[in-house]
Design an enzyme around this catalytic site. Structure first.
Site, mmCIF file in Angstrom:
data_model
loop_
_atom_site.group_PDB
_atom_site.id
_atom_site.type_symbol
_atom_site.label_atom_id
_atom_site.label_comp_id
_atom_site.label_asym_id
_atom_site.label_seq_id
_atom_site.Cartn_x
_atom_site.Cartn_y
_atom_site.Cartn_z
ATOM 1 N N ASP A 31 0.847 -1.187 0.000
ATOM 2 C CA ASP A 31 0.000 0.000 0.000
ATOM 3 C C ASP A 31 0.887 1.245 0.000
ATOM 4 O O ASP A 31 1.889 1.305 0.701
ATOM 5 C CB ASP A 31 -0.927 -0.003 1.232
ATOM 6 N N ASN A 86 -12.682 -3.381 2.721
ATOM 7 C CA ASN A 86 -13.582 -2.226 2.787
ATOM 8 C C ASN A 86 -14.519 -2.274 1.583
ATOM 9 O O ASN A 86 -14.058 -2.451 0.448
ATOM 10 C CB ASN A 86 -12.776 -0.926 2.772
ATOM 11 N N GLY A 92 -15.787 2.411 3.738
ATOM 12 C CA GLY A 92 -14.563 3.186 3.550
ATOM 13 C C GLY A 92 -13.780 2.820 2.302
ATOM 14 O O GLY A 92 -12.575 3.090 2.226
ATOM 15 N N GLN A 93 -14.449 2.215 1.314
ATOM 16 C CA GLN A 93 -13.749 1.833 0.078
ATOM 17 C C GLN A 93 -13.477 3.080 -0.769
ATOM 18 O O GLN A 93 -14.395 3.841 -1.080
ATOM 19 C CB GLN A 93 -14.592 0.826 -0.726
ATOM 20 N N SER A 94 -12.213 3.290 -1.146
ATOM 21 C CA SER A 94 -11.860 4.467 -1.951
ATOM 22 C C SER A 94 -11.435 4.107 -3.366
ATOM 23 O O SER A 94 -11.417 4.975 -4.235
ATOM 24 C CB SER A 94 -10.756 5.279 -1.266
ATOM 25 N N HIS A 99 -10.264 -5.316 -3.351
ATOM 26 C CA HIS A 99 -8.927 -5.538 -2.786
ATOM 27 C C HIS A 99 -9.036 -5.941 -1.325
ATOM 28 O O HIS A 99 -9.939 -5.505 -0.614
ATOM 29 C CB HIS A 99 -8.041 -4.299 -2.932
HETATM 30 P P1 AMP Z 1 -9.667 1.381 0.276
HETATM 31 O O1 AMP Z 1 -9.742 2.695 0.985
HETATM 32 O O2 AMP Z 1 -10.074 0.207 1.105
HETATM 33 O O3 AMP Z 1 -10.380 1.429 -1.062
HETATM 34 O O4 AMP Z 1 -8.133 1.132 -0.014
HETATM 35 C C1 AMP Z 1 -7.465 1.669 -1.114
HETATM 36 C C2 AMP Z 1 -6.014 1.652 -0.762
HETATM 37 O O5 AMP Z 1 -5.263 1.841 -1.932
HETATM 38 C C3 AMP Z 1 -5.585 2.758 0.236
HETATM 39 O O6 AMP Z 1 -5.071 2.146 1.411
HETATM 40 C C4 AMP Z 1 -4.523 3.526 -0.542
HETATM 41 O O7 AMP Z 1 -3.472 3.954 0.272
HETATM 42 C C5 AMP Z 1 -4.082 2.512 -1.574
HETATM 43 N N1 AMP Z 1 -3.522 3.050 -2.793
HETATM 44 C C6 AMP Z 1 -4.029 4.066 -3.548
HETATM 45 N N2 AMP Z 1 -3.244 4.258 -4.631
HETATM 46 C C7 AMP Z 1 -2.240 3.346 -4.560
HETATM 47 C C8 AMP Z 1 -1.127 3.038 -5.394
HETATM 48 N N3 AMP Z 1 -0.875 3.711 -6.514
HETATM 49 N N4 AMP Z 1 -0.287 2.034 -5.002
HETATM 50 C C9 AMP Z 1 -0.523 1.352 -3.871
HETATM 51 N N5 AMP Z 1 -1.572 1.599 -3.053
HETATM 52 C C10 AMP Z 1 -2.418 2.579 -3.384
#
Ligand code: AMP
Length: 113
Positions: A31, A86, A92-94, A99
């Site tokens: 991450d 998430n 909290g999924q972004s 994943h």
């Molecule tokens: P979520 O908030 O559960 O959707 O998790 C998305 C995750 O992706 C977050 O923990 C971010 O820090 C991570 N993330 C976003 N962009 C990247 C990237 N380019 N490489 C690795 N992790 C990333």
């Protein structure tokens, strides 16, 4: 593959990431904003927007098995770790590509908040 999906672009190699492990159906990378000493993401190579997306069904076991393998490889299997998925806004999924987060290397609090 979606050309606009960040994790699809990582899976295709178009965007670089710190790879930890690879399998035929999925891969693991660090991450970019780690929340614990070990923070690895596990994704399917084929796009699925979230755990709700039934197109992910064929790879769900592979994702969980890779999470376990990564925990072993990272040396946190015995001390303990957490696998988090998430899902959608309240979860909290972004990033809208399914994943699993593998978190460990420190004691994790509960409830997560
Ligand atoms: P979520 O908030 O559960 O959707 O998790 C998305 C995750 O992706 C977050 O923990 C971010 O820090 C991570 N993330 C976003 N962009 C990247 C990237 N380019 N490489 C690795 N992790 C990333």
């Amino acid at each position: 593959m979606s050309t606009t999906c960040l994790f699809c672009r990582i899976a295709s190699g178009e965007i670089s990431a710190a790879l930890v492990a690879e399998r035929e159906s999925c891969l693991a990378f660090r991450d970019i904003a780690p929340q614990a000493p070990v923070h690895v993401l596990i994704i399917p190579r084929t796009h699925a927007s979230s755990l709700n997306d039934s197109s992910a069904n064929p790879v769900l076991a592979d994702l969980l098995a890779l999470a376990r393998d990564v925990a072993l490889q990272e040396g946190i299997a015995e001390s303990g770790y957490r696998v988090v998925v998430n899902t959608n806004d309240d979860g909290g999924q972004s990033v809208a590509h399914l994943h699993l987060h593998v978190l460990g290397g420190r004691a994790l609090r509960w409830p997560p908040g």
